[in-house]
Design an enzyme around this catalytic site. Structure first.
Site, short mmCIF file in Angstrom:
data_model
loop_
_atom_site.label_atom_id
_atom_site.label_comp_id
_atom_site.label_asym_id
_atom_site.label_seq_id
_atom_site.Cartn_x
_atom_site.Cartn_y
_atom_site.Cartn_z
N HIS A 288 0.83 -1.21 0.00
CA HIS A 288 0.00 0.00 0.00
C HIS A 288 0.87 1.26 0.00
O HIS A 288 0.64 2.19 -0.79
CB HIS A 288 -0.94 0.01 1.20
N GLU B 62 -5.69 9.44 0.28
CA GLU B 62 -6.08 8.02 0.28
C GLU B 62 -7.13 7.68 -0.78
O GLU B 62 -7.00 6.68 -1.46
CB GLU B 62 -6.62 7.62 1.66
N SER C 248 -4.05 0.89 -4.53
CA SER C 248 -3.51 -0.38 -4.06
C SER C 248 -4.60 -1.42 -3.84
O SER C 248 -4.33 -2.50 -3.31
CB SER C 248 -2.69 -0.16 -2.77
N HIS D 276 1.34 5.02 -2.65
CA HIS D 276 1.66 6.44 -2.40
C HIS D 276 2.96 6.95 -3.03
O HIS D 276 3.04 8.12 -3.37
CB HIS D 276 1.75 6.69 -0.89
FE LIG Z 1 -2.17 5.26 2.92
#
Ligand SMILES: [Fe+2]
Length: 261
Positions: A121, A166, A185, A126
């Site tokens: 993730h 997010e 993700s 990110h």
């Molecule tokens: Fe995150």
């Protein structure tokens, strides 16, 4: 703080983290599947970041490899952290341009969904956008504000983070695209977030802060930026004034059922 079954792996004296082969396999499964899905769905800035990072497919990357690329691009780096960290640590890291990465990967049983942010993730979701100056600037500003904020203010800031970094979407000249790492993700949310099912709301930071969320369901509402650069502009607006305004106005009614006890 919450508890977790996961334990982050420790590096040896040279900083190298030795993951078992089965964990490299999990990474391989996740990255292969997700890269295919993201064509035509992730924003171009993210795909450019993927290209710059040149992530390996057959093994979990070492943090140094990520750092070399991020530092050259925007001055960011990743910081190795335990599976769960307190808010204070989180803000301290972001304020010093370090993105926390817990060095564990999900078990095959939790391949599609887990509550804790694992290395897939954090790195796949990110890090590509941390090569982008607009996204990097917003994340840095967010960290600095969070560090100075009160406990109550941090709850509003957390919603802004959730609805952007997010679970954010953005309009582009090619159509609506994903930039939020929580979506990027997750194979299920990648398809669902762009479908007709959820609500797509034009991005408004005040509204984002007033919108409750649950971490364990597909999001009922996504905020859509007019363009990714909107995040850079927001970083130079008075975000804490918006937090105070949101606190006065209060939360919207949730678009989801309460979590079963
Ligand atoms: Fe995150």
């Amino acid at each position: 703080m919450k508890t977790t079954q996961y334990v982050a792996r420790q590096p040896d004296e040279s900083g190298f983290i030795d993951y078992p082969e089965a964990e490299h396999q999990v990474w391989n499964t996740l990255i292969t599947r997700q890269l295919k899905l993201l064509e035509g769905r992730a924003c171009q800035e993210y795909l450019d970041g993927i290209e710059q990072l040149g992530l390996p497919h057959d093994r979990i990357p070492q943090l140094d490899e990520i750092n070399r690329v991020l530092q050259a691009a925007t001055g960011w780096r990743v910081a190795r952290v335990p599976a769960l960290i307190p808010f204070q640590t989180f803000f301290e890291l972001l304020a010093s341009q370090q993105f926390p990465v817990a060095t564990f990967i999900r078990t095959p049983e939790e391949l599609d969904y887990l509550q804790e942010p694992d290395i897939f993730h954090e790195i796949f979701g990110h890090c590509p956008l941390l090569t982008n100056p607009w996204f990097a600037e917003f994340t840095h500003t967010y960290g600095k504000l969070g560090l100075q904020a009160s406990k109550e203010e941090r709850v509003y800031l957390a919603r802004l983070y959730w609805m952007t970094i997010e679970f954010g979407l953005t309009e582009t000249s090619q159509g609506r695209r994903i930039y939020g790492g929580g979506i990027l993700s997750s194979p299920k949310e990648t398809l669902y977030s762009l479908s007709e099912e959820p609500v797509h709301q034009a991005f408004d930071p005040l509204e984002a802060m007033r919108t409750p969320y649950r971490i364990d369901i597909l999001q009922p509402v996504y905020f859509v930026l007019p363009e990714l650069k909107r995040l850079f502009d927001l970083a130079h607006e008075d975000i804490m004034a918006l937090v105070r305004q949101a606190t006065q106005l209060g939360l919207h009614a949730p678009r989801f059922p309460p979590k079963a006890a």
